[in-house]
Design a protein around this motif. Structure first.
Motif, mmCIF file in Angstrom:
data_model
loop_
_atom_site.group_PDB
_atom_site.id
_atom_site.type_symbol
_atom_site.label_atom_id
_atom_site.label_comp_id
_atom_site.label_asym_id
_atom_site.label_seq_id
_atom_site.Cartn_x
_atom_site.Cartn_y
_atom_site.Cartn_z
ATOM 1 N N PRO A 235 34.282 -9.186 8.813
ATOM 2 C CA PRO A 235 35.479 -9.000 7.976
ATOM 3 C C PRO A 235 35.337 -9.553 6.557
ATOM 4 O O PRO A 235 36.179 -9.260 5.700
ATOM 5 C CB PRO A 235 36.574 -9.762 8.741
ATOM 6 C CG PRO A 235 36.013 -10.059 10.081
ATOM 7 C CD PRO A 235 34.547 -10.155 9.893
ATOM 8 N N LEU A 236 34.324 -10.379 6.301
ATOM 9 C CA LEU A 236 34.240 -11.045 4.998
ATOM 10 C C LEU A 236 34.125 -10.080 3.824
ATOM 11 O O LEU A 236 34.722 -10.337 2.761
ATOM 12 C CB LEU A 236 33.072 -12.039 4.995
ATOM 13 C CG LEU A 236 33.235 -13.256 5.918
ATOM 14 C CD1 LEU A 236 32.041 -14.192 5.771
ATOM 15 C CD2 LEU A 236 34.529 -14.007 5.612
ATOM 16 N N PRO A 237 33.359 -8.972 3.928
ATOM 17 C CA PRO A 237 33.335 -8.045 2.781
ATOM 18 C C PRO A 237 34.719 -7.546 2.387
ATOM 19 O O PRO A 237 35.036 -7.454 1.196
ATOM 20 C CB PRO A 237 32.445 -6.896 3.294
ATOM 21 C CG PRO A 237 31.540 -7.547 4.271
ATOM 22 C CD PRO A 237 32.376 -8.588 4.956
ATOM 23 N N ILE B 177 22.970 -8.660 9.424
ATOM 24 C CA ILE B 177 22.114 -8.302 8.286
ATOM 25 C C ILE B 177 22.863 -7.378 7.328
ATOM 26 O O ILE B 177 22.749 -7.494 6.103
ATOM 27 C CB ILE B 177 20.820 -7.642 8.796
ATOM 28 C CG1 ILE B 177 19.975 -8.662 9.554
ATOM 29 C CG2 ILE B 177 20.018 -7.047 7.642
ATOM 30 C CD1 ILE B 177 18.777 -8.061 10.265
ATOM 31 N N GLY B 178 23.645 -6.449 7.872
ATOM 32 C CA GLY B 178 24.431 -5.566 7.021
ATOM 33 C C GLY B 178 25.407 -6.334 6.149
ATOM 34 O O GLY B 178 25.577 -6.023 4.961
ATOM 35 N N THR B 179 26.053 -7.338 6.724
ATOM 36 C CA THR B 179 26.968 -8.167 5.936
ATOM 37 C C THR B 179 26.223 -8.911 4.838
ATOM 38 O O THR B 179 26.702 -9.016 3.697
ATOM 39 C CB THR B 179 27.698 -9.168 6.847
ATOM 40 O OG1 THR B 179 28.348 -8.460 7.902
ATOM 41 C CG2 THR B 179 28.724 -9.962 6.075
ATOM 42 N N VAL C 244 28.102 -2.443 4.357
ATOM 43 C CA VAL C 244 29.327 -2.292 5.154
ATOM 44 C C VAL C 244 29.071 -1.373 6.348
ATOM 45 O O VAL C 244 29.551 -1.633 7.463
ATOM 46 C CB VAL C 244 30.471 -1.748 4.279
ATOM 47 C CG1 VAL C 244 31.667 -1.365 5.142
ATOM 48 C CG2 VAL C 244 30.886 -2.784 3.246
ATOM 49 N N ALA C 245 28.307 -0.296 6.126
ATOM 50 C CA ALA C 245 28.041 0.642 7.222
ATOM 51 C C ALA C 245 27.308 -0.042 8.368
ATOM 52 O O ALA C 245 27.684 0.100 9.544
ATOM 53 C CB ALA C 245 27.223 1.822 6.695
ATOM 54 N N PHE C 246 26.251 -0.800 8.048
ATOM 55 C CA PHE C 246 25.499 -1.479 9.101
ATOM 56 C C PHE C 246 26.314 -2.601 9.739
ATOM 57 O O PHE C 246 26.192 -2.867 10.937
ATOM 58 C CB PHE C 246 24.182 -2.020 8.552
ATOM 59 C CG PHE C 246 23.080 -0.990 8.524
ATOM 60 C CD1 PHE C 246 22.392 -0.661 9.677
ATOM 61 C CD2 PHE C 246 22.750 -0.345 7.351
ATOM 62 C CE1 PHE C 246 21.394 0.294 9.671
ATOM 63 C CE2 PHE C 246 21.757 0.618 7.324
ATOM 64 C CZ PHE C 246 21.074 0.947 8.482
ATOM 65 N N ALA C 247 27.149 -3.276 8.949
ATOM 66 C CA ALA C 247 27.977 -4.355 9.494
ATOM 67 C C ALA C 247 28.934 -3.818 10.555
ATOM 68 O O ALA C 247 29.098 -4.402 11.630
ATOM 69 C CB ALA C 247 28.747 -5.047 8.378
ATOM 70 N N MET C 248 29.588 -2.687 10.267
ATOM 71 C CA MET C 248 30.530 -2.103 11.219
ATOM 72 C C MET C 248 29.806 -1.381 12.360
ATOM 73 O O MET C 248 30.185 -1.487 13.529
ATOM 74 C CB MET C 248 31.457 -1.129 10.491
ATOM 75 C CG MET C 248 32.339 -1.767 9.423
ATOM 76 S SD MET C 248 33.556 -2.927 10.113
ATOM 77 C CE MET C 248 32.769 -4.501 9.709
ATOM 78 N N LEU C 249 28.752 -0.629 12.000
ATOM 79 C CA LEU C 249 28.043 0.153 13.015
ATOM 80 C C LEU C 249 27.346 -0.750 14.031
ATOM 81 O O LEU C 249 27.369 -0.496 15.239
ATOM 82 C CB LEU C 249 27.025 1.066 12.339
ATOM 83 C CG LEU C 249 26.372 2.136 13.227
ATOM 84 C CD1 LEU C 249 27.424 3.126 13.715
ATOM 85 C CD2 LEU C 249 25.270 2.862 12.469
ATOM 86 N N GLY C 250 26.710 -1.828 13.561
ATOM 87 C CA GLY C 250 25.992 -2.719 14.462
ATOM 88 C C GLY C 250 26.892 -3.356 15.496
ATOM 89 O O GLY C 250 26.579 -3.371 16.691
#
Length: 352
Positions: free
Chosen positions: A167-169, A64-66, A96-102
């Motif tokens: 990694p897409l962002p 979802i973050g991504t 980005v924060a949620f994508a990495m943190l999740g």
């Protein structure tokens, strides 16, 4: 004194030595590994399923973050409205924060609740035979089996989705740094420096007289034609390539003058690109006594007295030198553009 002799604690028995070479006894015996304490997920399948769902939810949070990042990047912020720009920055940061943190929390929670937590001590074995290789393959297989990734498709599938999207962002951001059609080696070869273009101070735009420079001085220089560019984006792009560091030293201290460069300096005044040939950071620190230029990013050091050759650090080639002269009014001007591409070394540079 009595039974304690001379009072030495080592002889009185009041202190136990850490080791005794004769008796082989130690004050503290090796306790070994503590007994294993099973977790709830090890004994209760419902708890294990709940942990599995929690890990999957964390991986979904990453996905979802991504998605939030892409919404902010492609949908929001394409107008000059300040509120929309702020919203876009918020969505990019939160996404980005949620994508990495999740994905990070998901892997940690997975390891702590579902993966085996037995401690063990194993002697290191040298690699020797094909049997050893097959044993290593078996160990990898056992790890995969113990991790439960084969038996828990919910975790596996959400992890794959999060790992593919996370990694897409970064890919999009790096790709979007420059979408110009003419991006390539040839673009880096040419700047707006040209014959007769005056050297002016940055940022005032004041022309520089050779007579006003004292030995040991150094200043940031841009081409006078940069002031005529009205488009802000184009101006920044041209400045990034053409910015120069101007130095005056005693002419006798210039140690190296290659053939064809005899007229590139004027009475000890010498100019070079400020763009480091490592990764493009601004070279800005000048030490007048050694004539060394230092890039603050990775400490590449260049020698101004020897045509800005690299004397330390990761840079792979000297700073490109700008040929200069003096016009009829005593102002410093360029003799030409740089004779080689400015900026970092790259695999296509030989084609420029």
């Amino acid at each position: 004194m009595g039974e304690h002799g001379n009072g030495d604690p080592r002889e009185s028995g009041a202190v136990i030595n850490a080791g005794d070479g004769e008796s082989g006894q130690y004050a503290i015996d090796d306790p070994g590994l503590p007994p294993h304490r099973p977790r709830l997920a090890d004994e209760d399948e419902k708890t294990a399923k709940r942990s599995e769902r929690q890990v999957a939810v964390l991986f979904l949070v990453s996905i979802i973050g991504t998605v939030i990042f892409f919404i902010g990047y492609f949908v929001v912020g394409h107008t000059a409205d300040l509120h929309e720009v702020r919203l876009q920055n918020t969505l990019l940061g939160v996404g980005v924060a949620f994508a990495m943190l999740g994905i990070g929390l998901g892997v940690v929670h997975w390891a702590k609740t579902l993966m085996p937590d037995h401690e063990l001590v194993e002697a290191r074995k040298p690699l020797r035979t094909e049997d050893q290789r097959q044993e290593a393959e078996q160990i990898v297989g056992d790890v995969l089996e113990e991790s439960g990734i084969k038996r828990r498709p919910l975790i596996r599938n959400t992890l794959i989705g999060a790992a593919v999207l996370a990694p897409l962002p970064a890919v999009v951001l790096f790709r979007d740094l420059d979408l110009s059609e003419d991006f390539g080696p040839e673009r880096m070869r040419h700047t707006i420096w040209d014959e007769g273009v005056r050297l002016v101070r940055d940022p005032t735009g004041t022309p520089v007289r050779a007579a006003d420079l004292t030995v040991g001085s150094a200043m940031h220089i841009v081409p006078e034609t940069l002031l005529d560019i009205t488009d802000h984006g184009e101006k920044l792009a041209e400045k990034a390539k053409s910015v120069v560091l101007l130095i005056r030293m005693d002419p006798e201290e210039i140690q190296t003058v290659s053939e064809g460069r005899e007229d590139w300096t004027y009475e000890g005044i010498i100019a070079a690109s400020k763009v480091c040939t490592h990764v493009g950071c601004p070279v800005a620190l000048y030490e007048r006594h050694t004539h060394h230029l230092l890039c603050p990013c990775h400490q590449s050091t260049f020698d101004a007295a020897n045509e800005f050759e690299v004397i330390f650090g990761p840079a792979g080639r000297p700073l490109p030198q700008l040929p200069i002269a003096v016009d009829d009014e005593g102002f410093l001007v360029a003799r030409s553009d740089f004779t080689e591409p400015v900026g970092p070394s790259y695999w296509e540079r030989g084609n420029a």
